[in-house]
Scaffold this motif. Sequence first.
Motif, PDB file in Angstrom:
ATOM      1  N   ASN A  46       0.796  -1.230   0.000  1.00  0.00           N
ATOM      2  CA  ASN A  46       0.000   0.000   0.000  1.00  0.00           C
ATOM      3  C   ASN A  46       0.829   1.281   0.000  1.00  0.00           C
ATOM      4  N   GLY A  47       1.912   1.271  -0.735  1.00  0.00           N
ATOM      5  CA  GLY A  47       2.700   2.488  -0.808  1.00  0.00           C
ATOM      6  C   GLY A  47       3.391   2.865   0.485  1.00  0.00           C
ATOM      7  N   LEU A  48       3.597   1.890   1.377  1.00  0.00           N
ATOM      8  CA  LEU A  48       4.361   2.174   2.587  1.00  0.00           C
ATOM      9  C   LEU A  48       5.814   1.777   2.347  1.00  0.00           C
ATOM     10  N   LEU A  49       6.714   2.672   2.691  1.00  0.00           N
ATOM     11  CA  LEU A  49       8.126   2.419   2.428  1.00  0.00           C
ATOM     12  C   LEU A  49       8.820   1.799   3.631  1.00  0.00           C
ATOM     13  N   THR A  50       9.546   0.698   3.383  1.00  0.00           N
ATOM     14  CA  THR A  50      10.472   0.200   4.405  1.00  0.00           C
ATOM     15  C   THR A  50      11.802   0.925   4.212  1.00  0.00           C
ATOM     16  N   LYS A  51      12.712   0.707   5.136  1.00  0.00           N
ATOM     17  CA  LYS A  51      14.041   1.313   4.996  1.00  0.00           C
ATOM     18  C   LYS A  51      14.693   0.887   3.682  1.00  0.00           C
ATOM     19  N   GLN A  52      14.544  -0.411   3.395  1.00  0.00           N
ATOM     20  CA  GLN A  52      15.138  -0.940   2.174  1.00  0.00           C
ATOM     21  C   GLN A  52      14.494  -0.309   0.925  1.00  0.00           C
ATOM     22  N   ASP A  53      13.167  -0.141   0.958  1.00  0.00           N
ATOM     23  CA  ASP A  53      12.459   0.508  -0.157  1.00  0.00           C
ATOM     24  C   ASP A  53      13.004   1.916  -0.396  1.00  0.00           C
ATOM     25  N   LEU A  54      13.186   2.644   0.696  1.00  0.00           N
ATOM     26  CA  LEU A  54      13.639   4.030   0.575  1.00  0.00           C
ATOM     27  C   LEU A  54      15.028   4.078  -0.052  1.00  0.00           C
ATOM     28  N   LYS A  55      15.898   3.189   0.402  1.00  0.00           N
ATOM     29  CA  LYS A  55      17.249   3.152  -0.161  1.00  0.00           C
ATOM     30  C   LYS A  55      17.224   2.841  -1.656  1.00  0.00           C
ATOM     31  N   ARG A  56      16.427   1.838  -2.013  1.00  0.00           N
ATOM     32  CA  ARG A  56      16.361   1.432  -3.429  1.00  0.00           C
ATOM     33  C   ARG A  56      15.759   2.530  -4.280  1.00  0.00           C
ATOM     34  N   ALA A  57      14.702   3.159  -3.755  1.00  0.00           N
ATOM     35  CA  ALA A  57      14.040   4.209  -4.525  1.00  0.00           C
ATOM     36  C   ALA A  57      14.953   5.418  -4.723  1.00  0.00           C
ATOM     37  N   ALA A  58      15.664   5.796  -3.655  1.00  0.00           N
ATOM     38  CA  ALA A  58      16.582   6.938  -3.768  1.00  0.00           C
ATOM     39  C   ALA A  58      17.621   6.646  -4.837  1.00  0.00           C
ATOM     40  N   GLN A  59      18.113   5.410  -4.824  1.00  0.00           N
ATOM     41  CA  GLN A  59      19.130   4.999  -5.792  1.00  0.00           C
ATOM     42  C   GLN A  59      18.560   4.959  -7.219  1.00  0.00           C
ATOM     43  N   HIS A  60      17.451   4.283  -7.385  1.00  0.00           N
ATOM     44  CA  HIS A  60      16.950   4.034  -8.744  1.00  0.00           C
ATOM     45  C   HIS A  60      16.224   5.227  -9.342  1.00  0.00           C
ATOM     46  N   VAL A  61      15.459   5.931  -8.540  1.00  0.00           N
ATOM     47  CA  VAL A  61      14.684   7.038  -9.085  1.00  0.00           C
ATOM     48  C   VAL A  61      15.520   8.311  -9.135  1.00  0.00           C
ATOM     49  N   CYS A  62      16.360   8.522  -8.128  1.00  0.00           N
ATOM     50  CA  CYS A  62      17.069   9.808  -8.026  1.00  0.00           C
ATOM     51  C   CYS A  62      18.570   9.696  -8.163  1.00  0.00           C
ATOM     52  N   GLY A  63      19.096   8.469  -8.227  1.00  0.00           N
ATOM     53  CA  GLY A  63      20.546   8.326  -8.336  1.00  0.00           C
ATOM     54  C   GLY A  63      21.286   8.793  -7.095  1.00  0.00           C
ATOM     55  N   VAL A  64      20.604   8.762  -5.961  1.00  0.00           N
ATOM     56  CA  VAL A  64      21.226   9.207  -4.720  1.00  0.00           C
ATOM     57  C   VAL A  64      21.434   8.009  -3.807  1.00  0.00           C
ATOM     58  N   GLU A  65      22.673   7.864  -3.323  1.00  0.00           N
ATOM     59  CA  GLU A  65      23.001   6.754  -2.438  1.00  0.00           C
ATOM     60  C   GLU A  65      22.836   7.183  -0.984  1.00  0.00           C
ATOM     61  N   LEU A  66      21.914   6.552  -0.269  1.00  0.00           N
ATOM     62  CA  LEU A  66      21.753   6.850   1.154  1.00  0.00           C
ATOM     63  C   LEU A  66      22.406   5.732   1.960  1.00  0.00           C
ATOM     64  N   THR A  67      23.216   6.082   2.952  1.00  0.00           N
ATOM     65  CA  THR A  67      23.825   5.048   3.794  1.00  0.00           C
ATOM     66  C   THR A  67      22.785   4.547   4.806  1.00  0.00           C
ATOM     67  N   ASP A  68      23.094   3.379   5.404  1.00  0.00           N
ATOM     68  CA  ASP A  68      22.150   2.799   6.370  1.00  0.00           C
ATOM     69  C   ASP A  68      21.876   3.740   7.534  1.00  0.00           C
ATOM     70  N   ARG A  69      22.943   4.407   8.007  1.00  0.00           N
ATOM     71  CA  ARG A  69      22.709   5.242   9.197  1.00  0.00           C
ATOM     72  C   ARG A  69      21.852   6.458   8.867  1.00  0.00           C
ATOM     73  N   VAL A  70      22.011   6.994   7.623  1.00  0.00           N
ATOM     74  CA  VAL A  70      21.144   8.117   7.240  1.00  0.00           C
ATOM     75  C   VAL A  70      19.690   7.652   7.206  1.00  0.00           C
ATOM     76  N   VAL A  71      19.474   6.471   6.633  1.00  0.00           N
ATOM     77  CA  VAL A  71      18.107   5.937   6.579  1.00  0.00           C
ATOM     78  C   VAL A  71      17.572   5.677   7.991  1.00  0.00           C
ATOM     79  N   ASP A  72      18.434   5.165   8.871  1.00  0.00           N
ATOM     80  CA  ASP A  72      18.012   4.934  10.263  1.00  0.00           C
ATOM     81  C   ASP A  72      17.554   6.244  10.918  1.00  0.00           C
ATOM     82  N   ILE A  73      18.306   7.314  10.671  1.00  0.00           N
ATOM     83  CA  ILE A  73      17.958   8.595  11.297  1.00  0.00           C
ATOM     84  C   ILE A  73      16.679   9.165  10.674  1.00  0.00           C
ATOM     85  N   ILE A  74      16.558   9.044   9.357  1.00  0.00           N
ATOM     86  CA  ILE A  74      15.322   9.495   8.699  1.00  0.00           C
ATOM     87  C   ILE A  74      14.112   8.804   9.328  1.00  0.00           C
ATOM     88  N   PHE A  75      14.207   7.487   9.494  1.00  0.00           N
ATOM     89  CA  PHE A  75      13.072   6.744  10.062  1.00  0.00           C
ATOM     90  C   PHE A  75      12.845   7.110  11.522  1.00  0.00           C
TER      91      PHE A  75
END
Length: 277
Positions: A195-224
Amino acid sequence: MVIYAFGGYGRYIFFVTLLSIPESSFSAAFKMFDVDLSGEIDKEEFKKVMALMRSYNRQGAAHRHGLRTGFKVGQSVENGGVVEYFFGNDGNEPLHFDKFTSFLKELHEEIIRLEFSHYDVKSTNTIPAKDFALSMVASADMNHISKLLDRADTLENDPYLKHLRITFEEFKAFADLRRRLESLTMAIFAYGQVNGLLTKQDLKRAAQHVCGVELTDRVVDIIFHVFDMNNDGHLSSEEFLRALQRREADIHQPAARGGPMGWLNPKNRSSLLQMLR
Ligand SMILES: [Ca+2]
Ligand SMILES: [Ca+2]
């Protein structure tokens, strides 16, 4: 380091004016500067439009007549050397699209660097996770600011997150993502499985594939940590947009914001967009 190279605080109005052009509007801005549609900007065109934008930004909606009573070309345009940089010492070089946009891109990047150094008080090239969280909240949706600030504060209770430090590259990655994502939210949510809910892994993949931006695990942890407000381990679209929407409440008092990011005033942006219409 374009800002330092071209002048100090006294010229900041000039840079505020240039910074008021959002990256998505560089192309439209170039066309606006190129008054005679010759495909390049000359010095007089540049000065004219800068003066117009300056007077518009400064006087704002309350004194819009200032636009009509006229700007005085060449008068007190403290440009910090930018005019020479763009048009050569004799002022006769034409300015092409590539140079114009790469300059503006650098200027935007410089602002991110200034904001990072603002938090990096000891010049260690890293900032504490909590400061990173606060910087994210500072550019998030103002309507939720106190709740988000509370969440940033609780970062210190998390034994893992509280010791994390964020590098400039990580800081910049998030700023890049925020800048690019606004128009790509739908595409991002295609990466959410449920239902369009993002997991941490989803966010990382989407940032990479849609925007070409690499987010590290700790950045994603802090975002969440900050933005997953119901703590269900997913970012809903509302939670996600909260992180991306710039704050709105204090646009009438730009000086009160302080810090380099105060320059990126939403009011300036909308002024330009109005002009481009
Ligand atoms: Ca032209
Ligand atoms: Ca959630």
